[in-house]
Scaffold this motif. Structure first.
Motif, short mmCIF file in Angstrom:
data_model
loop_
_atom_site.label_atom_id
_atom_site.label_comp_id
_atom_site.label_asym_id
_atom_site.label_seq_id
_atom_site.Cartn_x
_atom_site.Cartn_y
_atom_site.Cartn_z
N TYR A 91 0.84 -1.19 0.00
CA TYR A 91 0.00 0.00 0.00
C TYR A 91 0.88 1.25 0.00
O TYR A 91 1.84 1.36 0.77
N GLY A 92 0.53 2.21 -0.86
CA GLY A 92 1.26 3.46 -0.93
C GLY A 92 1.18 4.02 -2.34
O GLY A 92 0.21 3.79 -3.05
N PHE A 93 2.22 4.73 -2.75
CA PHE A 93 2.26 5.21 -4.13
C PHE A 93 3.72 5.41 -4.55
O PHE A 93 4.60 5.66 -3.71
N PRO A 94 3.99 5.35 -5.87
CA PRO A 94 5.37 5.22 -6.35
C PRO A 94 6.25 6.45 -6.27
O PRO A 94 7.40 6.38 -6.69
N GLU A 111 0.82 -7.24 -5.19
CA GLU A 111 -0.10 -6.29 -5.81
C GLU A 111 0.16 -4.91 -5.22
O GLU A 111 0.29 -4.76 -4.00
N GLU A 112 0.23 -3.91 -6.07
CA GLU A 112 0.37 -2.53 -5.60
C GLU A 112 -1.02 -1.91 -5.42
O GLU A 112 -1.84 -1.96 -6.34
N VAL A 113 -1.24 -1.32 -4.27
CA VAL A 113 -2.52 -0.69 -3.96
C VAL A 113 -2.27 0.80 -3.71
O VAL A 113 -1.69 1.18 -2.69
N ARG A 114 -2.67 1.63 -4.66
CA ARG A 114 -2.47 3.07 -4.53
C ARG A 114 -3.26 3.58 -3.34
O ARG A 114 -4.48 3.37 -3.25
N THR A 115 -2.58 4.26 -2.44
CA THR A 115 -3.21 4.67 -1.19
C THR A 115 -2.80 6.09 -0.84
O THR A 115 -1.62 6.44 -0.90
N ASP A 116 -3.76 6.91 -0.46
CA ASP A 116 -3.50 8.27 -0.02
C ASP A 116 -3.23 8.26 1.48
O ASP A 116 -4.12 7.94 2.28
N PRO A 117 -2.00 8.60 1.89
CA PRO A 117 -1.70 8.56 3.33
C PRO A 117 -2.50 9.57 4.14
O PRO A 117 -2.58 9.45 5.37
N LYS A 118 -3.07 10.58 3.49
CA LYS A 118 -3.86 11.58 4.20
C LYS A 118 -5.29 11.13 4.45
O LYS A 118 -6.07 11.85 5.07
N TRP A 171 -8.27 2.46 6.76
CA TRP A 171 -6.86 2.70 6.47
C TRP A 171 -6.05 2.88 7.75
O TRP A 171 -4.95 2.35 7.89
N ARG A 172 -6.63 3.59 8.74
CA ARG A 172 -5.89 3.81 9.98
C ARG A 172 -5.75 2.53 10.80
O ARG A 172 -4.88 2.44 11.68
N ARG A 173 -6.59 1.55 10.53
CA ARG A 173 -6.38 0.25 11.17
C ARG A 173 -5.17 -0.46 10.56
O ARG A 173 -4.50 -1.24 11.24
N LYS A 174 -4.91 -0.20 9.28
CA LYS A 174 -3.74 -0.78 8.63
C LYS A 174 -2.47 -0.02 9.01
O LYS A 174 -1.40 -0.61 9.21
N PRO A 205 4.91 3.17 3.49
CA PRO A 205 4.10 2.06 2.98
C PRO A 205 3.54 1.19 4.10
O PRO A 205 3.98 1.27 5.25
N VAL A 206 2.59 0.36 3.70
CA VAL A 206 2.10 -0.73 4.54
C VAL A 206 2.15 -1.99 3.69
O VAL A 206 1.80 -1.96 2.51
N LEU A 207 2.60 -3.07 4.28
CA LEU A 207 2.63 -4.36 3.60
C LEU A 207 1.55 -5.26 4.18
O LEU A 207 1.40 -5.34 5.40
N GLU A 208 0.80 -5.89 3.31
CA GLU A 208 -0.15 -6.92 3.73
C GLU A 208 0.35 -8.27 3.24
O GLU A 208 0.63 -8.44 2.05
N TRP A 209 0.47 -9.22 4.15
CA TRP A 209 0.97 -10.56 3.80
C TRP A 209 0.00 -11.58 4.40
O TRP A 209 -0.05 -11.77 5.59
N ASP A 210 -0.78 -12.18 3.54
CA ASP A 210 -1.78 -13.17 3.97
C ASP A 210 -2.65 -12.62 5.10
O ASP A 210 -2.91 -13.29 6.11
N GLY A 211 -3.10 -11.38 4.92
CA GLY A 211 -4.02 -10.79 5.88
C GLY A 211 -3.37 -10.12 7.07
O GLY A 211 -4.06 -9.50 7.89
N VAL A 212 -2.05 -10.21 7.19
CA VAL A 212 -1.32 -9.55 8.28
C VAL A 212 -0.75 -8.24 7.75
O VAL A 212 -0.11 -8.20 6.70
N PHE A 213 -1.00 -7.14 8.49
CA PHE A 213 -0.54 -5.82 8.05
C PHE A 213 0.70 -5.41 8.85
O PHE A 213 0.73 -5.53 10.08
N VAL A 214 1.71 -4.93 8.13
CA VAL A 214 2.96 -4.51 8.76
C VAL A 214 3.26 -3.08 8.30
O VAL A 214 3.24 -2.80 7.10
#
Length: 219
Positions: free
Chosen positions: A7-10, A30-37, A43-46, A53-62
């Motif tokens: 999650y994020g943007f390039p 998969e890249e997920v375009r996300t507005d940090p604002k 989104w704030r739960r992630k 960025p935030v990484l999601e791996w098999d449902g776990v967010f880091v």
């Protein structure tokens, strides 16, 4: 097969640092375009502070890029980005963090002034340039260029270098403070080598495409 999302943007240097690691380790994602604002509670739960960025791996967010890189390293140890001994891992981690703290954070208050039309504030620019210059002097004493910064293989230090060094340099050149790496031939050769790598070109191409789209939208 694991289900991985980034999650994020390039145009985010921290996003690109993590993206580089995923590509280097041949991890499908998969890249997920996300507005940090975004104020969206989901989104704030992630990302508790709304940062990317935030990484999601098999449902776990880091969250937090350096933690994400450690997580990726534990999930997919090879090819390693952190070395094969406690001493080597400590060296790589401290210098990767050094570049985050003393290169990126020195220049970060100036990015909008250099690239997004914000009126420059000389005191902020001067403070950032002096801080970055001090960091460069420290780097000259320690970087080894073997041909990567600390060995013959890409490491997390090189990911931070890819993310921050050219951006910081361009920021202060744009603001009229001069070239942080002026006369440092080893750094010039290293940056040319690093940015010529296929993964570097792929990441930079995506970043430049988004910047072009933003520029067109602002016209």
């Amino acid at each position: 097969m694991s289900h991985v999302k980034l999650y994020g943007f390039p145009i985010s240097n921290y996003y690109n640092k993590v993206k580089y690691a995923l590509l280097y380790k041949n991890i499908e994602f998969e890249e997920v375009r996300t507005d940090p604002k975004s104020k969206d509670p989901e989104w704030r739960r992630k990302s508790p502070m709304g940062k990317i960025p935030v990484l999601e791996w098999d449902g776990v967010f880091v969250f937090e890029s350096n933690v994400i890189l450690e997580f990726i390293e534990e999930k997919v140890p090879e090819p390693s980005l952190i070395g094969n001994s406690p001493e080597k891992r400590a060296e790589l981690r401290e210098w990767a963090l050094f570049l985050d703290l003393y290169i990126d954070l020195s220049a970060r208050p100036c990015y909008d002034m250099a690239f997004r039309g914000k009126e420059p504030v000389e005191s902020i620019v001067e403070k950032g340039f002096l801080s970055a210059s001090n960091a460069v002097e420290a780097m000259k004493l320690h970087f080894r260029f073997e041909p990567f910064l600390f060995g013959d293989k890409l490491s997390i230090v090189d990911l931070s270098a890819f993310a921050h060094l050219s951006l910081c340099r361009d920021t202060f050149i744009k603001l009229g403070k001069g070239d942080l790496f002026q006369g440092w031939a080893e750094m010039e050769a290293y940056l040319q080598m690093l940015e010529s790598l296929p993964i570097s070109k792929k990441v930079n191409s995506a970043r430049k495409a988004v910047l072009r789209m933003q520029a067109m939208a602002e016209k």
